[in-house]
Each structure stands twice: as structure tokens, then as C-alpha cells.
Design a protein around this motif. Structure first.
Motif, PDB file in Angstrom:
ATOM      1  N   GLY A 240       1.204 -13.170  -3.340  1.00 53.42           N
ATOM      2  CA  GLY A 240       2.647 -13.401  -3.423  1.00 53.42           C
ATOM      3  C   GLY A 240       3.490 -12.152  -3.497  1.00 53.42           C
ATOM      4  N   ASP A 241       2.842 -10.965  -3.504  1.00 49.55           N
ATOM      5  CA  ASP A 241       3.592  -9.720  -3.624  1.00 49.55           C
ATOM      6  C   ASP A 241       3.921  -9.129  -2.261  1.00 49.55           C
ATOM      7  N   THR A 242       5.021  -8.393  -2.220  1.00 44.94           N
ATOM      8  CA  THR A 242       5.359  -7.619  -1.032  1.00 44.94           C
ATOM      9  C   THR A 242       5.299  -6.136  -1.385  1.00 44.94           C
ATOM     10  N   VAL A 243       4.817  -5.340  -0.432  1.00 46.82           N
ATOM     11  CA  VAL A 243       4.660  -3.904  -0.653  1.00 46.82           C
ATOM     12  C   VAL A 243       5.195  -3.143   0.554  1.00 46.82           C
ATOM     13  N   GLU A 244       5.425  -1.866   0.321  1.00 47.95           N
ATOM     14  CA  GLU A 244       5.868  -0.979   1.396  1.00 47.95           C
ATOM     15  C   GLU A 244       5.058   0.304   1.292  1.00 47.95           C
ATOM     16  N   PHE A 245       4.606   0.836   2.409  1.00 48.79           N
ATOM     17  CA  PHE A 245       3.856   2.087   2.395  1.00 48.79           C
ATOM     18  C   PHE A 245       4.820   3.262   2.321  1.00 48.79           C
ATOM     19  N   THR A 246       4.540   4.152   1.379  1.00 46.68           N
ATOM     20  CA  THR A 246       5.328   5.380   1.255  1.00 46.68           C
ATOM     21  C   THR A 246       4.629   6.546   1.942  1.00 46.68           C
ATOM     22  N   SER A 247       3.322   6.364   2.229  1.00 50.22           N
ATOM     23  CA  SER A 247       2.522   7.413   2.863  1.00 50.22           C
ATOM     24  C   SER A 247       1.285   6.777   3.471  1.00 50.22           C
ATOM     25  N   THR A 248       0.764   7.398   4.539  1.00 50.44           N
ATOM     26  CA  THR A 248      -0.509   6.948   5.117  1.00 50.44           C
ATOM     27  C   THR A 248      -1.582   8.028   5.033  1.00 50.44           C
ATOM     28  N   LYS A 249      -1.237   9.194   4.470  1.00 53.32           N
ATOM     29  CA  LYS A 249      -2.208  10.272   4.285  1.00 53.32           C
ATOM     30  C   LYS A 249      -1.993  10.902   2.912  1.00 53.32           C
ATOM     31  N   PRO A 250      -2.558  10.340   1.866  1.00 54.17           N
ATOM     32  CA  PRO A 250      -3.354   9.113   1.795  1.00 54.17           C
ATOM     33  C   PRO A 250      -2.455   7.875   1.791  1.00 54.17           C
ATOM     34  N   TYR A 251      -3.073   6.698   1.761  1.00 56.03           N
ATOM     35  CA  TYR A 251      -2.315   5.447   1.760  1.00 56.03           C
ATOM     36  C   TYR A 251      -1.765   5.181   0.366  1.00 56.03           C
ATOM     37  N   ARG A 252      -0.446   5.295   0.262  1.00 60.74           N
ATOM     38  CA  ARG A 252       0.245   4.980  -0.990  1.00 60.74           C
ATOM     39  C   ARG A 252       1.263   3.879  -0.742  1.00 60.74           C
ATOM     40  N   ILE A 253       1.443   3.032  -1.753  1.00 62.60           N
ATOM     41  CA  ILE A 253       2.358   1.900  -1.633  1.00 62.60           C
ATOM     42  C   ILE A 253       3.301   1.838  -2.823  1.00 62.60           C
ATOM     43  N   LYS A 254       4.367   1.083  -2.641  1.00 67.25           N
ATOM     44  CA  LYS A 254       5.196   0.671  -3.770  1.00 67.25           C
ATOM     45  C   LYS A 254       5.392  -0.836  -3.651  1.00 67.25           C
ATOM     46  N   VAL A 255       5.484  -1.495  -4.783  1.00 63.75           N
ATOM     47  CA  VAL A 255       5.701  -2.935  -4.805  1.00 63.75           C
ATOM     48  C   VAL A 255       7.195  -3.186  -4.601  1.00 63.75           C
ATOM     49  N   THR A 256       7.532  -4.041  -3.656  1.00 61.40           N
ATOM     50  CA  THR A 256       8.948  -4.283  -3.343  1.00 61.40           C
ATOM     51  C   THR A 256       9.448  -5.635  -3.835  1.00 61.40           C
ATOM     52  N   GLY A 257       8.548  -6.507  -4.277  1.00 63.41           N
ATOM     53  CA  GLY A 257       9.005  -7.798  -4.799  1.00 63.41           C
ATOM     54  C   GLY A 257       7.979  -8.892  -4.610  1.00 63.41           C
ATOM     55  N   ARG A 258       8.462 -10.110  -4.622  1.00 65.45           N
ATOM     56  CA  ARG A 258       7.629 -11.293  -4.445  1.00 65.45           C
ATOM     57  C   ARG A 258       8.122 -12.037  -3.214  1.00 65.45           C
ATOM     58  N   ILE A 259       7.208 -12.504  -2.375  1.00 67.06           N
ATOM     59  CA  ILE A 259       7.625 -13.182  -1.146  1.00 67.06           C
ATOM     60  C   ILE A 259       8.369 -14.481  -1.465  1.00 67.06           C
ATOM     61  N   LYS A 260       8.093 -15.083  -2.634  1.00 65.32           N
ATOM     62  CA  LYS A 260       8.802 -16.303  -3.021  1.00 65.32           C
ATOM     63  C   LYS A 260      10.089 -15.987  -3.771  1.00 65.32           C
ATOM     64  N   HIS A 261      10.264 -14.728  -4.191  1.00 64.89           N
ATOM     65  CA  HIS A 261      11.459 -14.333  -4.915  1.00 64.89           C
ATOM     66  C   HIS A 261      12.410 -13.626  -3.954  1.00 64.89           C
ATOM     67  N   PHE A 262      13.281 -14.380  -3.363  1.00 64.69           N
ATOM     68  CA  PHE A 262      14.253 -13.847  -2.426  1.00 64.69           C
ATOM     69  C   PHE A 262      15.457 -14.767  -2.452  1.00 64.69           C
ATOM     70  N   ILE A 263      16.534 -14.306  -1.865  1.00 66.38           N
ATOM     71  CA  ILE A 263      17.708 -15.165  -1.720  1.00 66.38           C
ATOM     72  C   ILE A 263      18.043 -15.244  -0.246  1.00 66.38           C
ATOM     73  N   SER A 264      18.028 -16.446   0.273  1.00 61.53           N
ATOM     74  CA  SER A 264      18.456 -16.648   1.651  1.00 61.53           C
ATOM     75  C   SER A 264      19.166 -17.990   1.770  1.00 61.53           C
ATOM     76  N   ALA A 265      19.999 -18.261   0.776  1.00 59.04           N
ATOM     77  CA  ALA A 265      20.738 -19.530   0.765  1.00 59.04           C
ATOM     78  C   ALA A 265      21.699 -19.619   1.944  1.00 59.04           C
ATOM     79  N   PHE A 266      22.081 -18.443   2.498  1.00 61.20           N
ATOM     80  CA  PHE A 266      23.034 -18.415   3.611  1.00 61.20           C
ATOM     81  C   PHE A 266      22.480 -17.629   4.797  1.00 61.20           C
ATOM     82  N   GLY A 267      21.161 -17.364   4.775  1.00 56.83           N
ATOM     83  CA  GLY A 267      20.531 -16.591   5.842  1.00 56.83           C
ATOM     84  C   GLY A 267      20.581 -15.089   5.616  1.00 56.83           C
TER      85      GLY A 267
END
Length: 498
Positions: A342-369
Motif C-alpha cells: 500500500g506504500d508509494t515510493v520515489e527513487f532519489t538515486s539509482t547508484k546506489p538505489y535509494r528511495i523515499k516514502v511518498t505516501g499510501r496509494i489508498k491515501h489520496f484525494i481525488s474527489a474532483f480529479g
């Protein structure tokens, strides 16, 4: 300097060199993990049901194993809970980590003989990287506290059951036991308020050097210490120089923490989950956390923008790109296959592979698109408090679709420690950042579909009172920072500043 701290430095440097051996061969490391998973998995009920014997590459695997959450694997987990062996992984699990799910009720996440050591090793390595980088291990001579769940475990058909943090408490190395607080008795207290008060009493006169936990609950601990002594944390614990945390983006809380502490300190971010220890911060200088590629987890990724499509792109590590928001998918030595945590991540680097957690795929707001995600609301809030003395204790965001008058809007519930002198100006800064980050949100504001966001001030202690009211007051429970409905918002209406 004790012998323990003296020998910790060369040990840390050897350990970090060993980590970078696999980190510098990421695809080879992941291929090795994949082959081992399939080799053992083919002997299990899941492997037989999904034709693992004919899987020779990643494409074969994707063709046979769909992406699924706990509900998708529940029939198999239920068989393990009932006492069956060789269902998702060989033999039976050592433990079930009990977590709460929104649709599944209680979830029983298996932890196996193969997966348990990776939780311990990753947590240890996070500290070793800090020692190696700083060339200083003096903190090991002080006291350490880890705010966590009770270590008391139940029995489920011969398998121990408890919270992950409670399970891990049984694996504290012998050489750290003398330095570790709170006491076993205090750690077993279930009521969180009572537990924190007891921890204050046990630690207030100790030389605390390391403190770890979810920020909002450590903040509560700090506030109780300050209330009791009238001193800043740095005065109570002069040798406390770094904080270990995980589970949330720390930036919105940082101002408040440094005010409570009374000085700037270092931070180590961890990404532990019941499903596996995914990443940890390996440097105070680099952004992101080092992805654990040799911990028995084969990773997959789906662009978050495609996740709810009928046929989303599903890729392995070698095809990821920096700056893309991905849903992270796990395949593990605990027998979780194609598992969406259920988590979303973003890569900050690929040498080496580092990530940061950006949120939850179920935790978003799109009531109006508008497709607003956790990373955006966190950045907007952080942008608005930069360079100010504004401190935030907690927050969450929800859509207001049916206002009593005027256009709909996003409603931000914020508990301030130090509030802005002009709330409207602060709200405008937050809204401007949101518009700059999210083109859909910008278009909705420009097109007069939405009006700019509205901030509601929550009473001091209001979020804790809210968590108590829903029976989730405790160190392992977190408030979602945004949601697509009014379930949280409607209850929080009872905890607003009059």
C-alpha cells in the motif's frame, strides 16, 4: 571510551563495506534473490497453484502471479493460521505480526526463520552506517530507548503472535541489553498513556543517547518530560544527539522537535514493515534510504499514476527511474507474493538505489480529479513553515464536497504548537505550493471548480483525543495525512478550537 564503543568503529566500517558490495551490484543481487524465492516457493502450496516449476524469468513470474493485497492472499494465510505447513513458504512461520487493516480486520503477516534475521540485521546496519560516517560510537555507552508495542506475545496454533515492534524486542543483542530502556515490565504495559508516564519516570535521570519511535508519539514523551522538569530535552539528556524514526515524513514535525529538544541533532530514517525491512538511511549527506536488495525481498514497481488502470506497467528494479512515484510490490522469504503493502515510493538515486516514502496509494484525494498525494501535502506544509517559528504537532487533509455555502474545497485539520499570526496568509502559502506542485489542482482552482484550501485549527492534544476516541491510541498507530473521504474529518470536528 569503553571497549564496546572502541571496537564498534572498525566493525561498522567492515559492515558498511560489505553492504556496498551488494549495493554496487544491484541487478545481480536481485536476480539471486529472485531465483532463491522461486526455488523454495515451488515446493509450497502457493507455488504449486501458480506453476512455479515452469518459472525461469521475471516475465514468467508476472504471467503467473498477480499483484494482490492481504485479501488476495488471505485464503493461504488462513490455512497457515489453522496450522498447515508449506503453504506460502517452507514449514511454518516463527511469528505472525498482527496489524490492523481497513478492509480485512486483523491481519496476520507471517515472519519466517528466513525473514526474521533480515529485520534485525537492517536495523543494526542503520546504526553501523551512522557510526562509520561519524567515526564516533560514543552513543553506545549511553542509554537507548525504543518506543514500541508490548513484547508480550500470544499463541496462535503454535505460532507466536504480536506487534512487529514487540516481536523485535525479543532480539535485542546481549551487548545492548544493559543500555536498553524501558524495563521489560514497563514495555509490557498496554495502556499507552500509562506506559509513557512510566517511561518518563524510568528515563528522566538517565544518560539517554539514542531515542527511537514514531515522531508523534516520541513528541508526546518529550512533552511529558518537559512538563515534569521545565527543561528542554537537550538539558535533560545532554548526550542525546540523534533520533531514529520511521513511518512518516519527518519534515513537517522537524521544527517542533528541534524546539522541544533545544538544539539541532542528526536523524536516521528507517523503513521497516511487518512484511519486511525495506530500507534505511545510510548517510547523513545523501537524500533517501538505501533499498535493501539482499534481504530476501524481490521488488517490483508500478507507476502510481497507472495503478488503478486495467493493465498497469509492472517493472523490476532495473527499469525504475528517479523522480517517478511508484507503488512498491514485495515478494519475500516470508511467502508474500506480488504483495502490495500500500506504500508509494520515489527513487532519489539509482547508484546506489535509494528511495523515499511518498505516501499510501489508498491515501489520496481525488474527489474532483485532482490526484493529490501525500508527498504534495507534506511539501506544501513544509514550504509554508520554512523560515518561520511555526510548529505543527499533527495534521490531516480531507475534501469538503458539500459545503454549506460556496465552492467545495480541501479542508486541512492542523494542530499547531506555535500557530501562525495570520492563518489566512499561512493557508495561502500552503495553497500556492499545492498549485505549483499539482497541475490538476491548479486547473480546478483556476476553473472555479474548487476554492483555495481552508485550515481548521485542532485543539492542543486534539489528535491524541481523536485516536483515543477510535480506540487507536498507541505508539504503533498513525493518522493518515490525507484521505478521499470525510471519515476522519467528521470526527475531528469535535476537537476543533472554538
Amino acid at each position: 571510551m569503553s571497549l564496546k564503543s572502541f571496537f564498534a568503529i572498525p566493525f561498522a566500517k567492515i559492515a558498511t563495506r560489505n553492504v556496498y558490495k551488494w549495493a554496487n551490484k544491484p541487478h545481480k543481487t536481485q536476480e539471486k534473490v529472485f531465483k532463491n524465492l522461486i526455488k523454495i516457493g515451488k515446493k509450497t502450496a502457493f507455488g504449486k497453484d501458480h506453476d512455479f516449476k515452469n518459472i525461469s524469468n521475471y516475465q514468467d513470474f508476472k504471467n503467473r502471479v498477480k499483484v494482490q493485497d492481504y485479501e488476495g492472499l488471505r485464503a493461504y494465510v488462513d490455512r497457515i493460521v489453522a496450522g498447515e505447513s508449506d503453504v506460502l513458504w517452507e514449514g511454518k512461520p516463527l511469528y505472525f505480526a498482527k496489524t490492523s487493516g481497513t478492509t480485512s480486520g486483523a491481519k496476520y503477516i507471517p515472519i519466517t526463520k528466513a525473514s526474521m534475521p533480515t529485520h534485525i540485521k537492517a536495523a543494526r546496519n542503520a546504526l553501523l552506517f551512522y557510526i562509520a560516517e561519524k567515526n564516533d560510537a560514543s552513543f553506545v555507552d549511553g542509554k537507548m530507548i525504543f518506543l514500541q508495542g508490548s513484547p508480550v506475545l500470544q499463541d496462535k496454533n503454535g505460532i507466536k503472535l504480536g506487534r512487529l515492534s514487540g516481536i523485535v524486542a525479543h532480539y535485542v543483542p546481549q551487548y545492548l541489553l544493559k543500555n536498553r530502556l524501558p524495563s521489560w515490565k514497563t514495555n509490557c504495559i498496554e495502556d499507552w498513556d500509562t506506559k509513557v508516564n512510566a517511561i518518563v519516570e524510568e528515563t528522566i535521570n538517565e544518560d539517554m543517547s539514542v531515542i527511537s519511535g514514531i515522531p508523534s508519539w516520541v513528541q508526546m514523551y518529550f512533552e511529558k518530560l518537559i512538563e515534569k522538569t521545565g527543561k528542554k530535552i537537550s538539558e535533560i539528556f545532554p548526550n542525546f544527539n540523534f533520533f531514529i524514526y520511521g513511518g512518516v515524513n519527518f519534515e513537517p514535525y522537524k521544527n517542533k522537535f528541534e524546539t522541544l529538544i533545544g538544539k539541532k541533532i542528526d536523524y536516521i530514517e528507517l523503513y521497516p514493515a511487518s512484511e519486511g525491512f525495506i530500507a534505511y538511511q545510510d548517510s547523513q549527506k545523501a537524500k533517501g534510504m538505501l533499498l535493501q536488495l539482499d534481504s530476501g525481498i524481490f521488488y517490483e514497481f508500478i507507476p502510481a499514476s497507472e495503478f488503478f488502470d486495467e493493465n498497469p506497467t509492472r517493472i523490476s528494479l532495473k527499469d525504475v527511474k528517479v523522480g517517478i512515484n511508484y507503488v512498491i510490490i514485495l515478494n519475500t522469504t516470508a511467502g508474500l507474493w506480488g504483495y502490495n503493502i500500500g506504500d508509494t515510493v520515489e527513487f532519489t538515486s539509482t547508484k546506489p538505489y535509494r528511495i523515499k516514502v511518498t505516501g499510501r496509494i489508498k491515501h489520496f484525494i481525488s474527489a474532483f480529479g485532482e490526484h493529490v498525494i501525500g508527498k504534495e501535502v507534506e511539501k506544501a506544509l513544509n514550504d509554508a513553515i520554512q523560515g518561520t517559528d511555526i510548529n505543527i504537532s499533527e495534521f490531516t487533509v480531507a475534501p469538503q464536497v458539500n459545503p454549506k455555502s460556496g465552492l467545495p474545497y480541501h479542508e486541512w485539520f492542523i494542530e499547531f504548537e506555535n500557530e501562525p499570526k495570520k492563518l489566512e496568509e499561512f493557508a495561502l502559502k500552503v495553497d500556492t505550493s499545492m498549485q505549483e506542485q499539482n497541475i490538476y489542482y491548479f486547473d480546478l482552482i483556476e476553473g472555479k471548480i474548487l476554492r483555495p484550501l481552508v485550515i481548521r485549527k485542532v485543539k492542543k492534544g486534539g489528535f491524541h483525543a481523536y485516536m483515543k476516541s477510535i480506540g487507536k491510541f498507541g505508539g504503533q498507530n498513525k493518522i493518515p495525512q490525507l484521505s478521499d473521504n470525510r471519515k476522519i474529518a467528521d470526527v475531528l470536528e469535535n476537537f476543533l478550537v472554538d
